[in-house]
Scaffold this active site. Structure first.
Site, PDB file in Angstrom:
ATOM      1  N   MET A 296      13.006 -40.764   3.743  1.00  0.00           N
ATOM      2  CA  MET A 296      12.469 -40.305   5.026  1.00  0.00           C
ATOM      3  C   MET A 296      13.158 -39.023   5.473  1.00  0.00           C
ATOM      4  SD  MET A 296      10.012 -42.262   6.237  1.00  0.00           S
ATOM      5  CE  MET A 296       9.242 -43.728   5.517  1.00  0.00           C
TER       6      MET A 296
ATOM      7  N   HIS B  24      17.502 -35.737   7.448  1.00  0.00           N
ATOM      8  CA  HIS B  24      16.799 -37.005   7.649  1.00  0.00           C
ATOM      9  C   HIS B  24      15.934 -36.931   8.896  1.00  0.00           C
ATOM     10  CE1 HIS B  24      16.091 -41.332   7.876  1.00  0.00           C
ATOM     11  NE2 HIS B  24      16.450 -41.342   6.598  1.00  0.00           N
ATOM     12  N   HIS B  25      14.763 -37.563   8.818  1.00  0.00           N
ATOM     13  CA  HIS B  25      13.817 -37.494   9.915  1.00  0.00           C
ATOM     14  C   HIS B  25      14.354 -38.176  11.171  1.00  0.00           C
ATOM     15  CE1 HIS B  25      10.119 -37.116  12.024  1.00  0.00           C
ATOM     16  NE2 HIS B  25       9.414 -36.813  10.963  1.00  0.00           N
ATOM     17  N   SER B  26      15.328 -39.078  11.010  1.00  0.00           N
ATOM     18  CA  SER B  26      15.897 -39.723  12.189  1.00  0.00           C
ATOM     19  C   SER B  26      16.794 -38.750  12.963  1.00  0.00           C
ATOM     20  CB  SER B  26      16.707 -40.950  11.783  1.00  0.00           C
ATOM     21  OG  SER B  26      17.767 -40.578  10.938  1.00  0.00           O
ATOM     22  N   LEU B  27      17.169 -37.660  12.319  1.00  0.00           N
ATOM     23  CA  LEU B  27      18.082 -36.684  12.917  1.00  0.00           C
ATOM     24  C   LEU B  27      17.307 -35.513  13.501  1.00  0.00           C
ATOM     25  CD1 LEU B  27      21.238 -36.663  12.845  1.00  0.00           C
ATOM     26  CD2 LEU B  27      21.044 -34.969  11.036  1.00  0.00           C
TER      27      LEU B  27
END
Lengths: 466, 466
Positions: free
Chosen positions: A21, A138-141
């Site tokens: 991701m 990362h896409h969460s970041l």
């Protein structure tokens, strides 16, 4: 320590070996005048020698191993910059072909969750007196749009500026000249981020709530006279990636646009994709009878004053438009016209809706994507499109990094389960730059799509001229 | 399709992002005379152009995603050789330092379970007219010893031989000259494989059976007057790796051997390690008061005829010896003597035991390693050693690959949970070659151990001369 919002942690929870991701960006630079053979390795040494790293690039998941429950961010007090900032080289002859091969490999491996979720690779040995950088986050970041904006902020329109800090250093440039470029070029365009947020919000709802919205959307979307056919792109995917990238002069796109009244640059870009996909699928004997359907994240800005009084779409509302790519049509001009009509229809669906409704409607076609990656979750709708095509505006004027002119910037995105191919384009300094990211197993010979894109554009040009 | 034995599937089930279960090998070659600048890329093109791939290199796990239940092998009918056989390059100046940096990165990423579990990377741009290859194979497919033997078989003692097939092609060389080299050099030495099998067999036993053997071992091992202290190496690990490698002339080791009556080359190798670890830990202010304990897989061959009649150890029985590394001792000669004594004591434990008993006893200290990687499993014993040091004999005479002389071969092994550092050595053409594989986070500045190994050897030489 900071609790991670569920909207971000979903990208960590949903991740697996098959579904990394992270998003990426490939940048090409000209070596500045007088640069010696050790320019890139010296640059690398400088970069790893820096000590200041912004908090965003310092945080890492608190429980890297656990795959259940709330995820928290923590600060990495022991940041190992040599791990994050890498130096690599291309084998001879150092063509773009070798660069894409390396980038594909770099994009296909998972980020280490025991560390801040980013990597930056300097790449030397690129022919034509150039070097490249590949960034992975990362896409969460950070999402792709925000990452591109951060990159822009870290570059300069001034070829003579030096001592510029890297993107992960605390002080990204905020001087006047830089602000001007931003005003000229990229407005705060959060299409993808908003779309992703919508997906995540919907995914966070209970099944009943989703069903209500789903039914509402079915009703609204009854006007869409097509459904996505099965295609080779809509299969389970594996973890390895293939990446292809190329730029085309915006002037060529603009010339074609005149062929169909009211057509936008985006419509022509979609027609280029459509023609290329048609050629590619015919070659593989895999062209569906019915036309492919693409999901297009679109900014749906209307008059802001009116929006404020009527409570309808304003500001930077983002909608997902399902576009008939007309891949069943042989004539390129007719194909462009059908795409144009489909995009108009798609925008009409959103007329007069509130921001929340737009968000909810847009999330519907995306929901299976998000939900398919959650273990044990049910698919609430069948796949409603064949691939995602995003257009992320980039800077208009040339930018420099310590005197090195950036000649190209190409986005790498995330193929999802059942969505083996992603096309993301961006604009930069008079060029339309395509980044094609595919599952290596499901999308064979991905690089052929570049030739097909060129042929597709030529075909459109001929149709306009004729 | 073939059901995978539990002994192999364990390596797949136990694998996680933090615990990749592959072994690797780094080989250095001299470019043959007259090789042009495109030698390596042409070699790469040839290799990916080949069509024949042995069944071993074609099989892949049937259910790559599932992490529960029996695992089966299936044949990959769609083998993508371009994925497995890669071409890479070193950034300037292309020293061994840059090579180790790249190798560390390559060894730190997971193999793709949707494909046959191996990768082979050709590396150009190595200074001194050389190139390198890095091979990576999953432990469920092949262990390090078998992989090294296969490599040897694919090479030739004849510098003029050409048209040699790569290691993954069906016909590995079996002509007379090659058999001769094998007879001269490496006997079928299956130490590590047997040790691993033992671990796996024990791990497959119920807790009661394990307890019985465990108690038996405790009794037997009462004579071991030491216990492994806590050290920085015995911590949970992360997925990123650091690799360091260097060779030392066997002549230097042989000279030192004479200092202690009855000492073996292996003892001197252990004394080198011990001195290096002592210096490394002192530098980090982390030297435990009590001496470090190493687990050493050893061939315990006795007289085969006697073994046959008495049912005791014969053939290639493998024992795990726990060796007192004497890292608390400053005097290098005393340290070597203590190591020698400890190794002798360790071998005594196994005297007169049956092959099964040897296997069971050897598995005890290894069991926590295997069991710690099984989710939810209990640790049945505390850590009984601080690190694993293996000696894998390699070929004595120089070998060639289509005229390119192999100048070095270095093993990369698997750090386990609680075992952040692994040292594996091999012999090749008059050199003792060290491969040090560590968790990047837990073993900082791993490459300093190379300097410490040299200093440790010099110190031993001085002690002998003095």
């Amino acid at each position: 320590m900071a609790i991670m919002p569920i909207t971000d942690s979903l990208f960590l929870l949903a991740e697996s070996r098959e579904h990394p991701m992270h998003v990426g960006g490939l940048q090409l630079y000209e070596l500045p005048e007088g640069a010696g053979p050790d320019y890139v390795s010296e640059l690398h040494r400088e970069l790893v020698g820096a000590v200041d790293v912004r908090p965003l690039f310092r945080r890492r998941p608190m429980n890297p191993v656990s795959s259940l429950g709330q995820v928290a961010w923590m600060n990495d007090d022991d940041l190992d910059l040599e791990y994050h900032v890498r130096l690599s080289a291309l084998p001879r002859p150092g063509r773009v072909r070798e660069l894409l091969e390396l980038t594909s490999r770099l994009h296909g491996s998972l980020l280490d969750r025991h560390r801040p979720l980013w990597e930056f690779t300097l790449i030397e040995g690129l022919e034509g007196n150039r070097f490249a950088t590949y960034a992975k986050v990362h896409h969460s970041l950070l999402d792709g749009v925000s990452a591109l904006r951060l990159l822009q902020k870290s570059l300069s329109p001034d070829p003579d500026e030096r001592d510029m800090r890297p993107i992960w250093s605390p002080k990204v440039r905020t001087d006047a000249s830089n602000r001007r470029v931003e005003a000229d070029g990229a407005p705060p365009f959060q299409v993808l981020r908003a779309a992703a947020t919508a997906v995540r919000e919907i995914a966070g709802l209970g099944p009943t709530a989703v069903k209500v919205i789903n039914d509402a959307f079915r009703e609204q979307s009854a006007m869409l006279a097509f459904k996505a056919p099965k295609s080779i792109f809509n299969v389970p995917i594996t973890g390895a990636r293939r990446f292809a990238a190329q730029g085309w002069p915006l002037e060529r796109i603009k010339t074609v646009r005149k062929a169909v009244s009211g057509a936008t640059l985006n419509d022509v870009m979609l027609a280029m994709c459509s023609g290329a996909l048609r050629r590619y699928l015919i070659e593989l004997d895999a062209l569906p009878e019915k036309p492919l359907v693409a999901a297009i994240p679109m900014s749906l800005r209307t008059d802001t004053a009116r929006a404020a009084t009527e409570g309808t779409v304003g500001g930077n509302a983002v909608g997902i438009i399902l576009c008939n790519l007309a891949t069943d049509v042989d004539d390129p001009a007719v194909r462009l016209a059908e795409i144009r009509a489909s995009m108009l229809k798609g925008k009409e669906v959103y007329q007069g809706l509130s921001q929340l409704q737009v968000t909810a409607l847009s999330a519907i076609p995306m929901a299976p994507l998000a939900i398919a990656t959650i273990p044990g979750a049910l698919r609430i709708t069948p796949a409603t499109f064949n691939l995602l095509i995003s257009n992320v505006p980039g800077p208009h004027s040339p930018l420099y990094w310590n005197g090195a002119r950036m000649t190209g910037v190409y986005p790498l995105s995330i193929p999802y389960e059942g969505q083996a191919l992603n096309i993301t384009v961006t604009t930069y300094a008079g060029n339309l730059q395509f980044g094609l990211t595919g599952c290596r197993r499901s999308v064979p010979h991905l690089q052929r799509l570049l030739t097909h894109l060129e042929d597709s554009l030529s075909e459109l040009e001929k149709a306009v001229a004729g």
